[in-house]
Structure formats: structure tokens, C-alpha cells
Design a protein around this motif. Structure first.
Motif, PDB file in Angstrom:
ATOM      1  N   VAL A 201       0.903  -1.141  -0.034  1.00 15.21           N
ATOM      2  CA  VAL A 201       0.003  -0.172   0.002  1.00 15.21           C
ATOM      3  C   VAL A 201       0.900   1.071   0.112  1.00 15.21           C
ATOM      4  O   VAL A 201       0.566   2.071  -0.692  1.00 15.21           O
ATOM      5  CB  VAL A 201      -0.931  -0.060   1.144  1.00 15.21           C
ATOM      6  CG1 VAL A 201      -1.764   1.385   1.302  1.00 15.21           C
ATOM      7  CG2 VAL A 201      -2.030  -1.375   1.007  1.00 15.21           C
ATOM      8  N   GLU A 202       1.945   1.358   0.762  1.00  8.45           N
ATOM      9  CA  GLU A 202       2.905   2.331   0.773  1.00  8.45           C
ATOM     10  C   GLU A 202       3.621   2.652  -0.541  1.00  8.45           C
ATOM     11  O   GLU A 202       3.626   3.710  -1.079  1.00  8.45           O
ATOM     12  CB  GLU A 202       4.012   2.122   2.010  1.00  8.45           C
ATOM     13  CG  GLU A 202       3.408   2.036   3.311  1.00  8.45           C
ATOM     14  CD  GLU A 202       2.532   3.438   3.551  1.00  8.45           C
ATOM     15  OE1 GLU A 202       2.984   4.408   3.304  1.00  8.45           O
ATOM     16  OE2 GLU A 202       1.698   3.516   4.706  1.00  8.45           O
ATOM     17  N   SER A 203       3.832   1.396  -0.928  1.00 10.58           N
ATOM     18  CA  SER A 203       4.533   1.624  -2.685  1.00 10.58           C
ATOM     19  C   SER A 203       3.466   1.978  -3.581  1.00 10.58           C
ATOM     20  O   SER A 203       3.791   2.772  -4.374  1.00 10.58           O
ATOM     21  CB  SER A 203       4.952   0.232  -3.174  1.00 10.58           C
ATOM     22  OG  SER A 203       5.735  -0.511  -2.150  1.00 10.58           O
ATOM     23  N   ALA A 204       2.201   1.947  -3.394  1.00 11.56           N
ATOM     24  CA  ALA A 204       1.222   2.348  -4.341  1.00 11.56           C
ATOM     25  C   ALA A 204       1.142   3.730  -4.130  1.00 11.56           C
ATOM     26  O   ALA A 204       0.976   4.555  -5.121  1.00 11.56           O
ATOM     27  CB  ALA A 204      -0.087   1.576  -4.047  1.00 11.56           C
ATOM     28  N   LYS A 205       1.261   4.255  -3.016  1.00  9.14           N
ATOM     29  CA  LYS A 205       1.154   5.893  -2.766  1.00  9.14           C
ATOM     30  C   LYS A 205       2.371   6.405  -3.310  1.00  9.14           C
ATOM     31  O   LYS A 205       2.138   7.475  -3.975  1.00  9.14           O
ATOM     32  CB  LYS A 205       1.210   6.033  -1.243  1.00  9.14           C
ATOM     33  CG  LYS A 205      -0.342   5.534  -0.591  1.00  9.14           C
ATOM     34  CD  LYS A 205      -0.356   5.936   0.780  1.00  9.14           C
ATOM     35  CE  LYS A 205      -1.538   5.293   1.629  1.00  9.14           C
ATOM     36  NZ  LYS A 205      -1.720   5.375   3.044  1.00  9.14           N
ATOM     37  N   VAL A 206       3.561   5.781  -2.920  1.00  3.69           N
ATOM     38  CA  VAL A 206       4.746   6.452  -3.475  1.00  3.69           C
ATOM     39  C   VAL A 206       4.743   6.644  -5.083  1.00  3.69           C
ATOM     40  O   VAL A 206       5.434   7.723  -5.707  1.00  3.69           O
ATOM     41  CB  VAL A 206       6.143   5.482  -3.193  1.00  3.69           C
ATOM     42  CG1 VAL A 206       7.393   5.989  -3.799  1.00  3.69           C
ATOM     43  CG2 VAL A 206       6.302   5.580  -1.637  1.00  3.69           C
ATOM     44  N   LEU A 207       4.237   5.627  -5.484  1.00 11.98           N
ATOM     45  CA  LEU A 207       4.096   5.718  -7.282  1.00 11.98           C
ATOM     46  C   LEU A 207       3.142   6.445  -7.790  1.00 11.98           C
ATOM     47  O   LEU A 207       2.643   6.751  -8.814  1.00 11.98           O
ATOM     48  CB  LEU A 207       3.772   4.080  -7.752  1.00 11.98           C
ATOM     49  CG  LEU A 207       4.894   3.129  -7.367  1.00 11.98           C
ATOM     50  CD1 LEU A 207       4.458   1.816  -8.106  1.00 11.98           C
ATOM     51  CD2 LEU A 207       5.972   3.434  -8.240  1.00 11.98           C
ATOM     52  N   GLY A 208       2.354   7.203  -6.892  1.00 12.80           N
ATOM     53  CA  GLY A 208       1.385   8.129  -7.323  1.00 12.80           C
ATOM     54  C   GLY A 208      -0.053   7.726  -7.387  1.00 12.80           C
ATOM     55  O   GLY A 208      -0.887   8.515  -7.879  1.00 12.80           O
ATOM     56  N   ALA A 209      -0.366   6.792  -6.843  1.00 11.35           N
ATOM     57  CA  ALA A 209      -1.773   6.205  -7.068  1.00 11.35           C
ATOM     58  C   ALA A 209      -2.648   7.126  -6.130  1.00 11.35           C
ATOM     59  O   ALA A 209      -2.431   7.389  -5.187  1.00 11.35           O
ATOM     60  CB  ALA A 209      -1.832   4.567  -6.833  1.00 11.35           C
ATOM     61  N   SER A 210      -3.711   7.370  -6.751  1.00  6.86           N
ATOM     62  CA  SER A 210      -4.709   8.011  -5.871  1.00  6.86           C
ATOM     63  C   SER A 210      -5.210   7.304  -4.737  1.00  6.86           C
ATOM     64  O   SER A 210      -5.278   6.047  -4.576  1.00  6.86           O
ATOM     65  CB  SER A 210      -5.874   8.991  -6.800  1.00  6.86           C
ATOM     66  OG  SER A 210      -6.816   7.705  -7.147  1.00  6.86           O
ATOM     67  N   ASN A 211      -6.011   7.984  -3.721  1.00 10.76           N
ATOM     68  CA  ASN A 211      -6.526   7.666  -2.632  1.00 10.76           C
ATOM     69  C   ASN A 211      -7.709   6.377  -2.991  1.00 10.76           C
ATOM     70  O   ASN A 211      -8.005   5.722  -2.400  1.00 10.76           O
ATOM     71  CB  ASN A 211      -7.052   8.685  -1.713  1.00 10.76           C
ATOM     72  CG  ASN A 211      -5.923   9.334  -0.733  1.00 10.76           C
ATOM     73  OD1 ASN A 211      -4.936   8.958  -0.850  1.00 10.76           O
ATOM     74  ND2 ASN A 211      -6.271  10.673  -0.673  1.00 10.76           N
ATOM     75  N   GLY A 212      -8.282   7.026  -3.939  1.00  9.51           N
ATOM     76  CA  GLY A 212      -9.547   5.930  -4.344  1.00  9.51           C
ATOM     77  C   GLY A 212      -8.986   4.671  -4.827  1.00  9.51           C
ATOM     78  O   GLY A 212      -9.505   3.551  -4.752  1.00  9.51           O
ATOM     79  N   ARG A 213      -8.108   4.892  -5.779  1.00  8.15           N
ATOM     80  CA  ARG A 213      -7.551   3.719  -6.395  1.00  8.15           C
ATOM     81  C   ARG A 213      -6.838   2.747  -5.346  1.00  8.15           C
ATOM     82  O   ARG A 213      -7.019   1.559  -5.143  1.00  8.15           O
ATOM     83  CB  ARG A 213      -6.354   3.944  -7.425  1.00  8.15           C
ATOM     84  CG  ARG A 213      -5.953   2.788  -8.077  1.00  8.15           C
ATOM     85  CD  ARG A 213      -4.750   3.196  -9.079  1.00  8.15           C
ATOM     86  NE  ARG A 213      -4.064   2.183  -9.780  1.00  8.15           N
ATOM     87  CZ  ARG A 213      -4.677   1.513 -10.765  1.00  8.15           C
ATOM     88  NH1 ARG A 213      -5.764   1.707 -11.260  1.00  8.15           N
ATOM     89  NH2 ARG A 213      -3.950   0.524 -11.461  1.00  8.15           N
ATOM     90  N   VAL A 214      -6.059   3.234  -4.447  1.00  8.50           N
ATOM     91  CA  VAL A 214      -5.600   2.530  -3.136  1.00  8.50           C
ATOM     92  C   VAL A 214      -6.453   1.823  -2.214  1.00  8.50           C
ATOM     93  O   VAL A 214      -6.424   0.778  -2.280  1.00  8.50           O
ATOM     94  CB  VAL A 214      -4.569   3.422  -2.555  1.00  8.50           C
ATOM     95  CG1 VAL A 214      -3.987   2.907  -1.029  1.00  8.50           C
ATOM     96  CG2 VAL A 214      -3.474   4.024  -3.346  1.00  8.50           C
ATOM     97  N   MET A 215      -7.583   2.684  -2.035  1.00  7.31           N
ATOM     98  CA  MET A 215      -8.633   2.060  -1.296  1.00  7.31           C
ATOM     99  C   MET A 215      -9.415   0.877  -1.921  1.00  7.31           C
ATOM    100  O   MET A 215      -9.566   0.072  -1.353  1.00  7.31           O
ATOM    101  CB  MET A 215      -9.725   3.045  -0.991  1.00  7.31           C
ATOM    102  CG  MET A 215      -9.134   4.319   0.052  1.00  7.31           C
ATOM    103  SD  MET A 215     -10.421   5.687   0.263  1.00  7.31           S
ATOM    104  CE  MET A 215     -11.734   4.765   0.792  1.00  7.31           C
ATOM    105  N   PHE A 216      -9.877   1.032  -3.087  1.00  8.97           N
ATOM    106  CA  PHE A 216     -10.739  -0.011  -3.802  1.00  8.97           C
ATOM    107  C   PHE A 216     -10.037  -1.050  -4.615  1.00  8.97           C
ATOM    108  O   PHE A 216     -10.555  -2.059  -4.522  1.00  8.97           O
ATOM    109  CB  PHE A 216     -11.619   0.763  -4.949  1.00  8.97           C
ATOM    110  CG  PHE A 216     -12.649   1.732  -4.173  1.00  8.97           C
ATOM    111  CD1 PHE A 216     -13.833   1.211  -3.518  1.00  8.97           C
ATOM    112  CD2 PHE A 216     -12.355   2.998  -3.936  1.00  8.97           C
ATOM    113  CE1 PHE A 216     -14.785   2.058  -2.812  1.00  8.97           C
ATOM    114  CE2 PHE A 216     -13.587   3.849  -3.452  1.00  8.97           C
ATOM    115  CZ  PHE A 216     -14.679   3.384  -2.698  1.00  8.97           C
ATOM    116  N   ARG A 217      -8.477  -0.633  -5.018  1.00 10.98           N
ATOM    117  CA  ARG A 217      -7.954  -1.446  -5.782  1.00 10.98           C
ATOM    118  C   ARG A 217      -7.182  -2.375  -4.693  1.00 10.98           C
ATOM    119  O   ARG A 217      -7.136  -3.653  -4.941  1.00 10.98           O
ATOM    120  CB  ARG A 217      -7.136  -1.159  -6.610  1.00 10.98           C
ATOM    121  CG  ARG A 217      -6.529  -1.932  -7.792  1.00 10.98           C
ATOM    122  CD  ARG A 217      -5.828  -1.240  -8.815  1.00 10.98           C
ATOM    123  NE  ARG A 217      -5.025  -2.463  -9.611  1.00 10.98           N
ATOM    124  CZ  ARG A 217      -5.700  -2.993 -10.702  1.00 10.98           C
ATOM    125  NH1 ARG A 217      -7.027  -2.927 -11.052  1.00 10.98           N
ATOM    126  NH2 ARG A 217      -5.033  -4.050 -11.172  1.00 10.98           N
TER     127      ARG A 217
END
Length: 357
Positions: A201-217
Motif C-alpha cells: 500500500v505504501e508502494s502504491a502511494k509512492v508511485l502516485g496512486a490516488s486515494n480512491g485507487r488505493v482504497m478500492f483496488r
């Protein structure tokens, strides 16, 4: 020239990937018996609910046929297999149609509470802060109320306690939904708080994923694994809550739909008069349906435990269990050859290669 080949694991067939089939293949012994019994009772309930208009001999509010009125409190006979009620309704038809009403309420109530509870729990656990504190306090306050009392209050607010078929179904479903939302909220929030701290999850945030994408994906996909278990347990509780509302007089009118709790309420005076059939069959329907759904839920809950989930695999792989004895420096086991290997004089070196003595 290398002749090494990579052995691919066998692909699982489609039927083995189905949730029920997969769990059934994992179960063993008494656990499998409980799961099979639960599935049979639940499947029978669903089939009766779907085909009630076809298999019920009369309508749920029908009082007469071509031969005339049914009569009040008639004992079981060839014309009325389960007898008739004090109001003159056919008991068998009321029981069959009541399964359809119960299925409507279960589906609507659990789906509404599932979506609302999951969404609130996901948002609360992911963002935290003041929103999380407010939602936790509200859900804990709702959870502290007795569920049936809260459902009664909501039924009165929504429909005044009585209504037609769909009005009564939605009133009962929404009443039950308010009770179930805190359960889904607490489970999803706890899982979200745990998962959002994971490395991926932290990696997805670092790569620039939005909160919605991180939450639901990423978060939601891994936070909903226990929902089928809660779904089955809440389905049985929904039937009991619906029956409680009907028994107390806050359910659906008898001319709008058949409901088991209402029929039990009207059968109270019959029991003391020796008229047993008006209360036996609606009560038995409630018991069997709740028992079936609960058995499925408890079996799935046991199979979700990693310590119990692999019992069958371990039992098949181990074969004959060899005796062991504790000796200085470790435990002496029979090894791959089992007891027969030791008795035949075959031993194994430190690499597991058989050596004949």
C-alpha cells in the motif's frame, strides 16, 4: 545439454474454484457433515422461496376455493395438509409463501447493510482523524442498543408498523440494515487500519496512486475476505429479527404477504386449546432455516482458520502416523519409510537417502 524441466502444478478446474465446492472439498468428518446439512437446508429454503407460487396449493391470503370457505382452525386433512389457521388461511400455503417473504428481506437487508457498512468502514479506517472518531462513536452507540428494539423503533418510524408487501419488506429490511451496519463497519475498519500499513500500500502511494485507487483496488480487495462469513450469520439473524417484528405486531399485514412471525403470534391462543398445527409449522420453518444458514456460516468460519483449513491436506500427505520417541538431541521419527522402513532395517542418512543395513 540440460534436460531439466519445470513441472507446472496442475490447474484447478472451474468447479473447484467455486466458493461452496472449494470449501466442501476442504472439509472433513463432522465438519463436512455440518456443512452439507447446512447447504441442504439452505438450498431447500431458497428453492421453496423461489418456487412458492408454483408449489403452494393456495394463495397466502386465500380463504376459500370452489367448494366454499376453508373454515377456521381445521385439523390437517387431505384438503389442507397442515390444517388452517384461526383466520381461515391454509397453513401449508402460508409457510411456503413465508419463505419468499423471508428471502426478500434477507437479500435486501444484507445487501444494503453490506454496501453501507463496507463503505463507511473503508473510509473511516483509511482516512482516520475526526471522521473516524465520529463514525466509531455513532456505530458503537447503535451497536449498544438491543437489535430487536432498534428494529421496532425503525419499523414504526418508516411504516407505522404496518404496510403492504413491498412497503413492509423494505421497512423490515431497512430496520435490520440499521442493526447490521455497525457489524460490517467494525470488521472492515479493523482490516483497513491493518492493511493500509502494509508495504504494498505504501508502494502504491509512492508511485502516485490516488486515494480512491488505493482504497478500492488494494485495500478493499484484501479487507473483504471475512464478509461471506458475516453474510451467512447475519442472514439467520435477519430471519429472527423479521419473525420478532411480526410476532410483536410490527411486521407485514397478512393480506399483503405471508410472514412466519405474524402466524406464530396468531397461534398463541391455539396452543392452549390443543390446536398445535397452527404454531408448529411456522415455528419449525424458522428453526430449520436459521439452523441451516447457521451451520453454513459456522462451517465456513472454521474453514477460514488456517489451523483447521489444512487438516485434510495434512491427513492425506502424512499417511500412516508413525510412533515417535524423544531422545537426547531431538526426536526420532520413522521417516519416509514409515514403521515398515525401520522394521526392514532400512535407515536414512542426513540427506534423506535410504541406506539398507
Amino acid at each position: 545439454m540440460s534436460t531439466d524441466t519445470v513441472i507446472q502444478p496442475p490447474r484447478r478446474r472451474l468447479r473447484d474454484r467455486l466458493p461452496v465446492v472449494h470449501q466442501l472439498r476442504q472439509s472433513v468428518g463432522l465438519q463436512r457433515g455440518m456443512l452439507v446439512a447446512g447447504l441442504v437446508l439452505t438450498g431447500l429454503f431458497v428453492l421453496v422461496a423461489i418456487f412458492a407460487p408454483l408449489i403452494a396449493p393456495f394463495g397466502f391470503a386465500q380463504l376459500r376455493d370452489l367448494e366454499g370457505p376453508f373454515g377456521s382452525q381445521q385439523p390437517p386433512s387431505a384438503d389442507h395438509l397442515f390444517g388452517t389457521t384461526v383466520g381461515g388461511y391454509d397453513v401449508l400455503s402460508r409457510v411456503l409463501w413465508g419463505a419468499q417473504t423471508a428471502l426478500y428481506v434477507i437479500v435486501i437487508a444484507v445487501i444494503l447493510s453490506l454496501f453501507a457498512g463496507v463503505l463507511l468502514g473503508l473510509v473511516s479506517g483509511y482516512f482516520g482523524g475526526w471522521l473516524d472518531r465520529v463514525l466509531v462513536v455513532v456505530c458503537d452507540a447503535i451497536y449498544a442498543f438491543p437489535s430487536l428494539l432498534l428494529a421496532i423503533v425503525m419499523a414504526i418510524v418508516i411504516s407505522g408498523g404496518q404496510s403492504n408487501l413491498w412497503g413492509g419488506v423494505f421497512a423490515a429490511a431497512i430496520s435490520i440494515t440499521v442493526v447490521f451496519i455497525p457489524q460490517y463497519f467494525r470488521v472492515i475498519r479493523a482490516e483497513t487500519v491493518r492493511i493500509k500499513a502494509e508495504a504494498y500500500v505504501e508502494s502504491a502511494k509512492v508511485l502516485g496512486a490516488s486515494n480512491g485507487r488505493v482504497m478500492f483496488r488494494h485495500v478493499l480487495r484484501n479487507a473483504t475476505r471475512t464478509l461471506p462469513l458475516i453474510f451467512t450469520l447475519n442472514a439467520s439473524e435477519a430471519i429472527l429479527t423479521l419473525a420478532g417484528l411480526g410476532f410483536l405486531g410490527f411486521g407485514i399485514e397478512p393480506t399483503a404477504a405471508a410472514e412466519w412471525g405474524y402466524d406464530l403470534n396468531k397461534a398463541l391462543s391455539d396452543v392452549s386449546s390443543g390446536i398445535w398445527w397452527t404454531a408448529l409449522y411456522p415455528g419449525l420453518a424458522i428453526v430449520l432455516v436459521v439452523l441451516g444458514i447457521t451451520l453454513v456460516g459456522e462451517s465456513l468460519n472454521d474453514l477460514a482458520d488456517p489451523r483447521l483449513r489444512g487438516r485434510r491436506r495434512v491427513a492425506q500427505a502424512s499417511g500412516t502416523v508413525a510412533e515417535t520417541s524423544v531422545v537426547p538431541g531431538g526426536t526420532l521419527t520413522a521417516g519416509p519409510g514409515g514403521l515398515g522402513g525401520l522394521e526392514d532395517g532400512e535407515s536414512f542418512d542426513e540427506h534423506g537417502i535410504g541406506v539398507r543395513s
